[in-house]
Design a protein around this motif. Structure first.
Motif, PDB file in Angstrom:
ATOM      1  N   HIS A 153      -1.506   0.385  -5.441  1.00 41.18           N
ATOM      2  CA  HIS A 153      -1.386   1.809  -5.747  1.00 41.18           C
ATOM      3  C   HIS A 153      -0.098   2.392  -5.178  1.00 41.18           C
ATOM      4  CE1 HIS A 153      -5.560   1.878  -7.103  1.00 41.18           C
ATOM      5  NE2 HIS A 153      -5.859   1.188  -6.026  1.00 41.18           N
ATOM      6  N   VAL A 154       0.588   3.198  -5.958  1.00 39.33           N
ATOM      7  CA  VAL A 154       1.787   3.914  -5.514  1.00 39.33           C
ATOM      8  C   VAL A 154       1.535   5.403  -5.713  1.00 39.33           C
ATOM      9  CG1 VAL A 154       4.255   4.274  -5.833  1.00 39.33           C
ATOM     10  CG2 VAL A 154       3.284   1.976  -6.127  1.00 39.33           C
ATOM     11  N   GLU A 157       4.283  12.738  -5.175  1.00 35.48           N
ATOM     12  CA  GLU A 157       4.047  14.109  -4.730  1.00 35.48           C
ATOM     13  C   GLU A 157       2.881  14.787  -5.435  1.00 35.48           C
ATOM     14  OE1 GLU A 157       8.042  12.959  -3.429  1.00 35.48           O
ATOM     15  OE2 GLU A 157       6.987  12.784  -5.351  1.00 35.48           O
ATOM     16  N   ASP A 158       2.404  14.226  -6.525  1.00 35.08           N
ATOM     17  CA  ASP A 158       1.243  14.808  -7.201  1.00 35.08           C
ATOM     18  C   ASP A 158      -0.073  14.454  -6.510  1.00 35.08           C
ATOM     19  OD1 ASP A 158       2.755  16.027  -9.180  1.00 35.08           O
ATOM     20  OD2 ASP A 158       2.742  14.245 -10.459  1.00 35.08           O
ATOM     21  N   SER A 159      -0.027  13.571  -5.518  1.00 32.61           N
ATOM     22  CA  SER A 159      -1.234  13.126  -4.821  1.00 32.61           C
ATOM     23  C   SER A 159      -1.503  14.006  -3.597  1.00 32.61           C
ATOM     24  CB  SER A 159      -1.070  11.668  -4.372  1.00 32.61           C
ATOM     25  OG  SER A 159      -0.861  10.827  -5.485  1.00 32.61           O
ATOM     26  N   TRP A 160      -2.766  14.371  -3.435  1.00 33.68           N
ATOM     27  CA  TRP A 160      -3.191  15.143  -2.271  1.00 33.68           C
ATOM     28  C   TRP A 160      -4.435  14.482  -1.680  1.00 33.68           C
ATOM     29  CZ3 TRP A 160      -1.017  19.914  -0.671  1.00 33.68           C
ATOM     30  CH2 TRP A 160      -0.022  20.429  -1.515  1.00 33.68           C
ATOM     31  N   SER A 161      -4.619  14.654  -0.383  1.00 33.62           N
ATOM     32  CA  SER A 161      -5.849  14.167   0.221  1.00 33.62           C
ATOM     33  C   SER A 161      -7.062  14.887  -0.355  1.00 33.62           C
ATOM     34  CB  SER A 161      -5.830  14.393   1.741  1.00 33.62           C
ATOM     35  OG  SER A 161      -5.206  13.340   2.399  1.00 33.62           O
ATOM     36  N   ASP A 162      -8.171  14.183  -0.360  1.00 34.72           N
ATOM     37  CA  ASP A 162      -9.448  14.750  -0.778  1.00 34.72           C
ATOM     38  C   ASP A 162     -10.068  15.455   0.429  1.00 34.72           C
ATOM     39  OD1 ASP A 162     -12.133  15.218  -1.402  1.00 34.72           O
ATOM     40  OD2 ASP A 162     -12.218  13.490  -2.747  1.00 34.72           O
ATOM     41  N   VAL A 163      -9.887  16.775   0.499  1.00 37.86           N
ATOM     42  CA  VAL A 163     -10.329  17.557   1.651  1.00 37.86           C
ATOM     43  C   VAL A 163     -11.844  17.485   1.824  1.00 37.86           C
ATOM     44  CG1 VAL A 163     -10.552  19.903   2.562  1.00 37.86           C
ATOM     45  CG2 VAL A 163      -8.351  19.107   1.688  1.00 37.86           C
ATOM     46  N   GLU A 164     -12.581  17.550   0.731  1.00 36.12           N
ATOM     47  CA  GLU A 164     -14.036  17.503   0.842  1.00 36.12           C
ATOM     48  C   GLU A 164     -14.503  16.143   1.369  1.00 36.12           C
ATOM     49  OE1 GLU A 164     -15.827  20.180   0.663  1.00 36.12           O
ATOM     50  OE2 GLU A 164     -13.902  21.157   0.298  1.00 36.12           O
ATOM     51  N   HIS A 165     -13.832  15.073   0.961  1.00 37.49           N
ATOM     52  CA  HIS A 165     -14.156  13.741   1.500  1.00 37.49           C
ATOM     53  C   HIS A 165     -13.895  13.706   3.003  1.00 37.49           C
ATOM     54  CE1 HIS A 165     -14.071   9.440   2.284  1.00 37.49           C
ATOM     55  NE2 HIS A 165     -12.831   9.582   2.737  1.00 37.49           N
ATOM     56  N   LEU A 166     -12.751  14.244   3.434  1.00 36.48           N
ATOM     57  CA  LEU A 166     -12.423  14.240   4.858  1.00 36.48           C
ATOM     58  C   LEU A 166     -13.443  15.021   5.669  1.00 36.48           C
ATOM     59  CD1 LEU A 166      -8.559  14.746   4.625  1.00 36.48           C
ATOM     60  CD2 LEU A 166      -9.705  12.747   5.571  1.00 36.48           C
ATOM     61  N   SER A 244      -5.689   4.866   4.985  1.00 36.37           N
ATOM     62  CA  SER A 244      -4.673   5.212   3.983  1.00 36.37           C
ATOM     63  C   SER A 244      -4.118   4.022   3.217  1.00 36.37           C
ATOM     64  CB  SER A 244      -3.512   5.956   4.643  1.00 36.37           C
ATOM     65  OG  SER A 244      -2.833   5.121   5.564  1.00 36.37           O
ATOM     66  N   GLY A 245      -4.491   2.785   3.593  1.00 34.37           N
ATOM     67  CA  GLY A 245      -4.083   1.627   2.814  1.00 34.37           C
ATOM     68  C   GLY A 245      -2.788   0.974   3.229  1.00 34.37           C
ATOM     69  N   SER A 246      -2.153   1.482   4.273  1.00 32.24           N
ATOM     70  CA  SER A 246      -0.918   0.879   4.794  1.00 32.24           C
ATOM     71  C   SER A 246      -0.470   1.665   6.020  1.00 32.24           C
ATOM     72  CB  SER A 246       0.189   0.861   3.731  1.00 32.24           C
ATOM     73  OG  SER A 246       0.505   2.167   3.316  1.00 32.24           O
ATOM     74  N   VAL A 247       0.628   1.218   6.612  1.00 33.64           N
ATOM     75  CA  VAL A 247       1.303   1.968   7.676  1.00 33.64           C
ATOM     76  C   VAL A 247       2.673   2.344   7.125  1.00 33.64           C
ATOM     77  CG1 VAL A 247       2.260   1.900  10.010  1.00 33.64           C
ATOM     78  CG2 VAL A 247       0.090   0.753   9.521  1.00 33.64           C
ATOM     79  N   PRO A 311       0.605  -4.063   2.083  1.00 33.74           N
ATOM     80  CA  PRO A 311       0.087  -2.711   1.802  1.00 33.74           C
ATOM     81  C   PRO A 311      -0.772  -2.683   0.548  1.00 33.74           C
ATOM     82  CG  PRO A 311       2.408  -2.606   2.398  1.00 33.74           C
ATOM     83  CD  PRO A 311       2.071  -4.066   2.240  1.00 33.74           C
ATOM     84  N   ARG A 312      -1.888  -1.981   0.632  1.00 27.66           N
ATOM     85  CA  ARG A 312      -2.766  -1.772  -0.528  1.00 27.66           C
ATOM     86  C   ARG A 312      -2.359  -0.514  -1.274  1.00 27.66           C
ATOM     87  NH1 ARG A 312      -7.370   0.923  -1.652  1.00 27.66           N
ATOM     88  NH2 ARG A 312      -7.516   1.833   0.424  1.00 27.66           N
TER      89      ARG A 312
END
Length: 351
Positions: A153-154, A157-166, A244-247, A311-312
């Motif tokens: 997965h790459v 900027e269109d990606s945001w964390s899932d606040v409800e999941h957090l 997050s799938g990587s560092v 990295p994933r």
């Protein structure tokens, strides 16, 4: 976040405000601005606290640097700092990682403080806002997406964390901090849209490299944990990778250059991910064991089968690069070239 206030005329030296001058990233940004000929104003809670602010005295020898008292909770506290500035880099944000009530102690204050400082710039400037470093450090946590399964997965900027999941899952390591970063950026975007302000944000990942600040927490100690033997720091890196799938890493010099780049670039708009290297705990350990054999770095993680070889998920800075920015630190070797010396100066590593 950096905002453009009143334009300077003629050959007048431009002035920049940098909030939170005793913080890691802010101290590096102040140094860069001074070296580039800017006059700088910076804010700290207590200018008399030399344990945290001694580096600012040293930086005053480079160029005009004014240190002002300001507090996120005090009304009008940032008025003098922003007044007359061409740019206002709003770097500082609440970072209480062990809050008993994260919603009240961290998330709400972070959003409230961001809107308060946006209002100061709107009233004191010409309506033009430029926003590097609105999101702050560990931007990778702003990309926690539980629905991403598998590899390759790459995110952009269109990606945001899932606040409800957090909020529901409360994964270890700064879940409330991650929520606050998402909410404060979205709040600032709404504020900018409502008031006709052009807002640009830079989202940095885990930041490494030497800076003037004499006290540093979070990313630098964590990334030196392989050498220092700090199990808590190594645990933080493992937690970052697992959630997050990587560092993801960026050198502080590149981050500051990116902040100034988008602040000055008229065409800059929206969000910018600032990430130079996507790696893993295992890759970092093997690299550091080879580069610094004297530290006896642990490379066998057979007891932790959740760690990744590669990295994933990766973060892309393609937008920033396409608009003309070039990273200077693109490999782990370049990332760590000044880290051991800095770690010794901070007392994280033995001399």
């Amino acid at each position: 976040m950096a905002m453009s206030a009143a334009p300077a005329g003629g050959n007048k030296k431009k002035t920049a405000c940098v909030t939170g001058g005793n913080r890691y990233i802010a101290s590096a940004l102040i140094k860069m601005l001074l070296e580039k000929g800017y006059a700088v104003k910076t804010t700290v809670r207590n200018p008399d606290d030399m344990a945290k602010n001694s580096h600012l005295k040293d930086l005053q020898a480079l160029a005009p640097l004014e240190v002002l008292r300001a507090d996120l909770d005090a009304e009008g506290s940032f008025d003098d700092a922003v007044a007359g500035c061409d740019y206002a880099f709003l770097v500082a944000a609440p970072a209480n990682l062990v809050a008993q009530d994260p919603e009240k102690e961290l998330i709400e204050p972070a959003v409230r403080a961001t809107l308060k400082r946006d209002e100061v710039v709107r009233e004191g400037g010409d309506g033009e806002a430029r926003g590097p470093d609105l999101v702050g450090g560990r931007g990778l946590h702003d990309y926690i997406r539980p629905e991403l399964q598998g590899d390759g997965h790459v995110l952009d900027e269109d990606s945001w964390s899932d606040v409800e999941h957090l909020r529901a899952a409360k994964p270890p390591l700064w879940w409330a901090y991650c929520v606050s970063k998402v909410l404060l950026e979205k709040a600032a975007c709404r504020f900018a849209a409502e008031h006709g302000i052009s807002l640009v944000t830079v989202c940095p990942v885990s930041t490494v490299g030497a800076a003037p600040a004499p006290i540093v927490s979070t990313s630098v100690p964590a990334c030196l944990s392989f050498l220092s033997g700090d199990e808590a720091g190594l645990g933080a890196l493992k937690g970052i990778e697992k959630t997050s799938g990587s560092v993801q890493l960026v050198h502080v010099d590149d981050l500051c250059r990116a902040e100034l780049f988008v602040a000055k670039e008229d065409a800059a708009a929206g969000r910018y991910i600032c990430c130079a290297v996507n790696t893993t705990v295992v890759e970092l350990a093997r690299f550091l064991a080879h580069k610094y054999p004297q530290y006896n770095v642990k490379t066998n993680f057979a007891d932790d089968d959740q760690l990744l070889e590669k990295p994933r998920v990766s973060l892309s800075s393609g937008k920033l690069v396409r608009e003309g920015f070039e990273f200077r630190y693109k490999t782990l070797d370049e990332m760590y070239h000044d880290m051991v010396g800095y770690g010794k100066a901070l007392g994280i590593l033995p001399n």
